[in-house]
Design an enzyme around this catalytic site. Structure first.
Site, PDB file in Angstrom:
ATOM      1  N   ARG A   1     -39.552   4.872  46.874  1.00 29.90           N
ATOM      2  CA  ARG A   1     -38.512   5.007  47.895  1.00 29.90           C
ATOM      3  C   ARG A   1     -37.462   6.003  47.434  1.00 29.90           C
ATOM      4  O   ARG A   1     -37.076   6.015  46.271  1.00 29.90           O
ATOM      5  CB  ARG A   1     -37.798   3.667  48.120  1.00 29.90           C
ATOM      6  CG  ARG A   1     -38.631   2.589  48.685  1.00 29.90           C
ATOM      7  CD  ARG A   1     -37.799   1.465  49.270  1.00 29.90           C
ATOM      8  NE  ARG A   1     -36.681   0.999  48.468  1.00 29.90           N
ATOM      9  CZ  ARG A   1     -35.849   0.044  48.831  1.00 29.90           C
ATOM     10  NH1 ARG A   1     -35.994  -0.543  50.006  1.00 29.90           N
ATOM     11  NH2 ARG A   1     -34.859  -0.336  48.062  1.00 29.90           N
TER      12      ARG A   1
ATOM     13  N   THR B   1     -32.036   7.215  50.948  1.00 30.75           N
ATOM     14  CA  THR B   1     -32.421   6.887  52.334  1.00 30.75           C
ATOM     15  C   THR B   1     -33.304   5.651  52.447  1.00 30.75           C
ATOM     16  O   THR B   1     -33.498   5.132  53.546  1.00 30.75           O
ATOM     17  CB  THR B   1     -33.203   8.062  52.952  1.00 30.75           C
ATOM     18  OG1 THR B   1     -34.423   8.222  52.194  1.00 30.75           O
ATOM     19  CG2 THR B   1     -32.399   9.349  52.914  1.00 30.75           C
TER      20      THR B   1
ATOM     21  N   ASP C   1     -35.080  -4.577  41.274  1.00 30.73           N
ATOM     22  CA  ASP C   1     -36.090  -3.525  41.390  1.00 30.73           C
ATOM     23  C   ASP C   1     -37.315  -3.932  40.572  1.00 30.73           C
ATOM     24  O   ASP C   1     -37.300  -3.900  39.340  1.00 30.73           O
ATOM     25  CB  ASP C   1     -35.511  -2.205  40.872  1.00 30.73           C
ATOM     26  CG  ASP C   1     -36.453  -1.030  41.115  1.00 30.73           C
ATOM     27  OD1 ASP C   1     -37.670  -1.181  40.838  1.00 30.73           O
ATOM     28  OD2 ASP C   1     -35.995   0.014  41.576  1.00 30.73           O
TER      29      ASP C   1
ATOM     30  N   ASP D   1     -38.806  -1.358  38.039  1.00 27.11           N
ATOM     31  CA  ASP D   1     -37.952  -1.174  36.856  1.00 27.11           C
ATOM     32  C   ASP D   1     -38.013  -2.389  35.940  1.00 27.11           C
ATOM     33  O   ASP D   1     -37.973  -2.268  34.715  1.00 27.11           O
ATOM     34  CB  ASP D   1     -36.495  -0.949  37.270  1.00 27.11           C
ATOM     35  CG  ASP D   1     -36.253   0.455  37.807  1.00 27.11           C
ATOM     36  OD1 ASP D   1     -37.214   1.243  37.873  1.00 27.11           O
ATOM     37  OD2 ASP D   1     -35.098   0.741  38.171  1.00 27.11           O
TER      38      ASP D   1
HETATM   39  C1  PRP Z   1     -40.606  -0.891  45.618  1.00 35.97           C
HETATM   40  C2  PRP Z   1     -41.674  -1.901  45.919  1.00 35.97           C
HETATM   41  C3  PRP Z   1     -42.251  -1.393  47.220  1.00 35.97           C
HETATM   42  C4  PRP Z   1     -41.033  -0.811  47.908  1.00 35.97           C
HETATM   43  C5  PRP Z   1     -40.549  -1.777  48.948  1.00 35.97           C
HETATM   44  O1  PRP Z   1     -41.141   0.237  45.052  1.00 35.97           O
HETATM   45  O2  PRP Z   1     -42.625  -2.048  44.891  1.00 35.97           O
HETATM   46  O3  PRP Z   1     -43.254  -0.412  47.050  1.00 35.97           O
HETATM   47  O4  PRP Z   1     -40.043  -0.637  46.899  1.00 35.97           O
HETATM   48  O5  PRP Z   1     -39.508  -1.254  49.677  1.00 35.97           O
HETATM   49  P1  PRP Z   1     -39.634  -0.894  51.220  1.00 35.97           P
HETATM   50  O6  PRP Z   1     -40.276  -2.072  51.883  1.00 35.97           O
HETATM   51  O7  PRP Z   1     -38.210  -0.699  51.648  1.00 35.97           O
HETATM   52  O8  PRP Z   1     -40.436   0.356  51.371  1.00 35.97           O
HETATM   53  P2  PRP Z   1     -40.224   1.481  44.555  1.00 35.97           P
HETATM   54  O9  PRP Z   1     -40.105   2.482  45.643  1.00 35.97           O
HETATM   55  O10 PRP Z   1     -38.952   0.948  43.984  1.00 35.97           O
HETATM   56  O11 PRP Z   1     -41.135   2.128  43.446  1.00 35.97           O
HETATM   57  P3  PRP Z   1     -41.450   1.578  41.982  1.00 35.97           P
HETATM   58  O12 PRP Z   1     -42.334   0.364  42.111  1.00 35.97           O
HETATM   59  O13 PRP Z   1     -42.131   2.702  41.312  1.00 35.97           O
HETATM   60  O14 PRP Z   1     -40.129   1.222  41.334  1.00 35.97           O
HETATM   61  N1  URA Z   2     -37.955  -2.627  46.029  1.00 37.76           N
HETATM   62  C1  URA Z   2     -37.704  -3.501  45.033  1.00 37.76           C
HETATM   63  O1  URA Z   2     -38.279  -3.410  43.947  1.00 37.76           O
HETATM   64  N2  URA Z   2     -36.799  -4.480  45.260  1.00 37.76           N
HETATM   65  C2  URA Z   2     -36.160  -4.613  46.412  1.00 37.76           C
HETATM   66  O2  URA Z   2     -35.347  -5.546  46.558  1.00 37.76           O
HETATM   67  C3  URA Z   2     -36.431  -3.696  47.441  1.00 37.76           C
HETATM   68  C4  URA Z   2     -37.344  -2.715  47.217  1.00 37.76           C
END
Ligand code: PRP
Ligand code: URA
Length: 207
Positions: free
Chosen positions: A103, A107, A199, A202
């Site tokens: 994400r 945004t 997150d 992370d």
């Molecule tokens: C997180 C999570 C989803 C997304 C959910 O990933 O694992 O893929 O956010 O959010 P949404 O429903 O608003 O799209 P992130 O983009 O943080 O990537 P990461 O797992 O690499 O940290």
């Molecule tokens: N992605 C995450 O990892 N946590 C949240 O709460 C939302 C999006």
């Protein structure tokens, strides 16, 4: 919400609580994600179609069951990786594809940065693995990629979901079955799930 299943097994709830705890370190966080997935897998695969086949026991010929369709497991990088192994334990012959989505922090819109999927998923049951369903942008994009390749069914496995995300997925893809261990009330101004667990990527992977 139709097509949403909240899995409330007590042991799953215990895992969710450990994952919510901000003091849980990365190794335990990954382990708890995997434990939760292991507890969810039977319910998620409950409706997979089977077909009957002949089988010979040491004593007689009879008929048994095999899965009717190929299954493909698709973790969304990064957080979905922790769900992969428990599913492979139960579905060792499943194909595995990968979708990388991040994400945009400003945004909250999804950016697909990589994918490794078969050209065709015609006749496949796809199981998409991503612990977090917040706005739904990432899941909607990932499901579209599976549909574009012809997946005949898609199950979305999450750990924590928020209502806007569930609504967005079911609006864009009404036939998808969404599973979660917790339906949390809301998103904050940065589109994080509240109370959520922070997150997930992370917390699972130190960078
Ligand atoms: C997180 C999570 C989803 C997304 C959910 O990933 O694992 O893929 O956010 O959010 P949404 O429903 O608003 O799209 P992130 O983009 O943080 O990537 P990461 O797992 O690499 O940290
Ligand atoms: N992605 C995450 O990892 N946590 C949240 O709460 C939302 C999006």
């Amino acid at each position: 919400m139709k097509n949403l299943t909240v899995l409330t097994h007590p042991l799953i709830r215990v895992c969710v609580t450990a994952l919510r705890d901000k003091t849980t370190p990365p190794a335990a966080f990954r382990r708890k994600l995997a434990e939760a997935a292991a507890l969810m897998v039977v319910e998620i695969t409950r409706n997979l179609a089977t077909k009957t086949v002949p089988v010979e026991t040491p004593l007689a010929a009879t008929r048994g069951h095999v899965l009717k369709h190929e299954v493909i497991l698709v973790p969304v990088l990064r957080a979905g990786l922790s769900f992969l192994d428990p599913f492979l334990q139960i579905l060792p012959d499943a194909k595995v594809g990968f979708i990388g989505i991040k994400r945009d922090e400003a945004t909250a819109l999804p950016n697909v940065y990589s994918s490794s999927l078969p050209e065709s998923l015609t006749g496949h049951d796809a199981i998409l693995l991503d612990p977090m369903l917040a706005t739904g942008g990432s899941a909607v994009a990932a499901i579209q990629m599976l549909r574009d390749r012809g997946a005949q069914s898609v199950r979305l496995v999450t750990l924590v979901a928020a209502p806007p995300g569930v609504r967005a997925v079911l609006k864009a893809h009404p036939s998808v079955a969404v599973f979660t261990a917790a339906l949390d009330p809301r998103l904050n101004s940065r589109s994080y799930i509240v109370p959520g667990l922070g997150d997930a990527g992370d917390r699972a992977f130190r960078v």
